[in-house]
Design a protein around this motif. Structure first.
Motif, mmCIF file in Angstrom:
data_model
loop_
_atom_site.group_PDB
_atom_site.id
_atom_site.type_symbol
_atom_site.label_atom_id
_atom_site.label_comp_id
_atom_site.label_asym_id
_atom_site.label_seq_id
_atom_site.Cartn_x
_atom_site.Cartn_y
_atom_site.Cartn_z
ATOM 1 N N GLY A 5 0.800 -1.212 0.000
ATOM 2 C CA GLY A 5 0.000 0.000 0.000
ATOM 3 C C GLY A 5 0.834 1.264 0.000
ATOM 4 N N ALA A 6 2.046 1.180 0.513
ATOM 5 C CA ALA A 6 2.928 2.354 0.559
ATOM 6 C C ALA A 6 3.612 2.624 -0.778
ATOM 7 C CB ALA A 6 3.979 2.159 1.648
ATOM 8 N N LEU A 7 3.629 1.636 -1.659
ATOM 9 C CA LEU A 7 4.355 1.778 -2.926
ATOM 10 C C LEU A 7 3.879 2.932 -3.816
ATOM 11 C CD1 LEU A 7 5.041 -1.920 -3.926
ATOM 12 C CD2 LEU A 7 6.629 -0.237 -2.975
ATOM 13 N N PRO A 8 2.571 3.195 -3.958
ATOM 14 C CA PRO A 8 2.185 4.326 -4.815
ATOM 15 C C PRO A 8 2.768 5.656 -4.362
ATOM 16 C CG PRO A 8 0.295 2.939 -4.422
ATOM 17 C CD PRO A 8 1.392 2.423 -3.551
ATOM 18 N N PHE A 9 2.866 5.876 -3.062
ATOM 19 C CA PHE A 9 3.457 7.116 -2.565
ATOM 20 C C PHE A 9 4.942 7.194 -2.871
ATOM 21 C CE2 PHE A 9 -0.223 6.900 0.390
ATOM 22 C CZ PHE A 9 -0.796 8.109 0.046
ATOM 23 N N VAL A 10 5.631 6.081 -2.722
ATOM 24 C CA VAL A 10 7.072 6.059 -2.968
ATOM 25 C C VAL A 10 7.370 6.143 -4.460
ATOM 26 C CG1 VAL A 10 9.173 4.679 -2.692
ATOM 27 C CG2 VAL A 10 7.488 4.765 -0.851
ATOM 28 N N ILE A 11 6.623 5.415 -5.273
ATOM 29 C CA ILE A 11 6.858 5.423 -6.726
ATOM 30 C C ILE A 11 6.603 6.810 -7.298
ATOM 31 C CG2 ILE A 11 5.983 4.532 -8.918
ATOM 32 C CD1 ILE A 11 5.595 1.832 -7.488
ATOM 33 N N HIS A 12 5.546 7.450 -6.857
ATOM 34 C CA HIS A 12 5.236 8.798 -7.357
ATOM 35 C C HIS A 12 6.250 9.814 -6.861
ATOM 36 C CE1 HIS A 12 3.324 12.766 -7.328
ATOM 37 N NE2 HIS A 12 2.807 12.375 -8.486
ATOM 38 N N GLY A 13 6.762 9.620 -5.669
ATOM 39 C CA GLY A 13 7.710 10.562 -5.091
ATOM 40 C C GLY A 13 7.054 11.574 -4.166
ATOM 41 N N ALA A 14 5.757 11.444 -3.928
ATOM 42 C CA ALA A 14 5.072 12.369 -3.025
ATOM 43 C C ALA A 14 5.595 12.225 -1.605
ATOM 44 C CB ALA A 14 3.569 12.118 -3.059
ATOM 45 N N ILE A 15 5.901 11.000 -1.222
ATOM 46 C CA ILE A 15 6.537 10.717 0.071
ATOM 47 C C ILE A 15 7.793 9.918 -0.246
ATOM 48 C CG2 ILE A 15 6.261 9.676 2.341
ATOM 49 C CD1 ILE A 15 3.252 9.923 1.998
ATOM 50 N N PRO A 16 8.951 10.555 -0.267
ATOM 51 C CA PRO A 16 10.161 9.854 -0.717
ATOM 52 C C PRO A 16 10.642 8.753 0.225
ATOM 53 C CG PRO A 16 10.655 12.136 -0.107
ATOM 54 C CD PRO A 16 9.187 11.963 0.003
ATOM 55 N N SER A 17 10.383 8.875 1.504
ATOM 56 C CA SER A 17 10.838 7.876 2.466
ATOM 57 C C SER A 17 9.824 6.746 2.558
ATOM 58 C CB SER A 17 11.017 8.530 3.839
ATOM 59 O OG SER A 17 11.213 7.547 4.832
ATOM 60 N N PHE A 18 10.294 5.507 2.435
ATOM 61 C CA PHE A 18 9.398 4.366 2.536
ATOM 62 C C PHE A 18 8.795 4.261 3.929
ATOM 63 C CE2 PHE A 18 8.277 -0.056 3.245
ATOM 64 C CZ PHE A 18 7.452 -0.279 2.155
ATOM 65 N N THR A 19 9.564 4.618 4.942
ATOM 66 C CA THR A 19 9.063 4.566 6.321
ATOM 67 C C THR A 19 7.889 5.523 6.503
ATOM 68 O OG1 THR A 19 11.306 4.068 7.067
ATOM 69 C CG2 THR A 19 9.739 4.772 8.737
ATOM 70 N N ASP A 20 8.001 6.734 5.962
ATOM 71 C CA ASP A 20 6.911 7.699 6.068
ATOM 72 C C ASP A 20 5.688 7.248 5.276
ATOM 73 O OD1 ASP A 20 8.436 9.303 7.695
ATOM 74 O OD2 ASP A 20 9.071 10.644 6.074
ATOM 75 N N ALA A 21 5.918 6.673 4.103
ATOM 76 C CA ALA A 21 4.803 6.166 3.296
ATOM 77 C C ALA A 21 4.116 5.005 4.003
ATOM 78 C CB ALA A 21 5.302 5.733 1.924
ATOM 79 N N PHE A 22 4.893 4.138 4.633
ATOM 80 C CA PHE A 22 4.330 3.028 5.398
ATOM 81 C C PHE A 22 3.493 3.550 6.561
ATOM 82 C CE2 PHE A 22 4.541 -0.165 8.767
ATOM 83 C CZ PHE A 22 4.036 -1.262 8.101
ATOM 84 N N PHE A 23 3.989 4.571 7.242
ATOM 85 C CA PHE A 23 3.246 5.169 8.348
ATOM 86 C C PHE A 23 1.922 5.760 7.853
ATOM 87 C CE2 PHE A 23 2.042 8.896 10.828
ATOM 88 C CZ PHE A 23 1.952 8.356 12.090
#
Length: 91
Positions: A5-23
């Protein structure tokens, strides 16, 4: 589920940190409402939709959990539904 579920945020670059996207995704699935984003409205519509879907799924999970836990006591569940409605509850 949250890892993917965190991958769309990381792939787009809106949330560059995977930890933040996971949160961000985990807070959606658990319906805590916590966010690391300063300005949510700046996200693209697709990511806003994805974020809202995760929060909706989290809310549905809470409803399903409460129904499954209360299936043994239908009287209790009926009382909860009636208290939330505008009518009166009669036994």
């Amino acid at each position: 589920m949250s890892l993917f579920g965190a991958l769309p945020f990381v792939i787009h670059g809106a949330i560059p940190s995977f930890t933040d996207a996971f949160f961000e995704i985990m807070s959606g699935f658990t319906t805590t409402g916590a966010t690391i984003l300063d300005n949510i409205e700046e996200l693209p519509h697709g990511l806003l939709f994805w974020r809202s879907i995760t929060q909706w799924l989290g809310g549905m999970g809470i409803i399903v959990l409460s129904i499954s836990c209360s299936s043994y006591s239908w009287h209790w569940w009926y009382a909860v539904i009636c208290c939330g409605s505008s009518g009166t509850y009669k036994r």
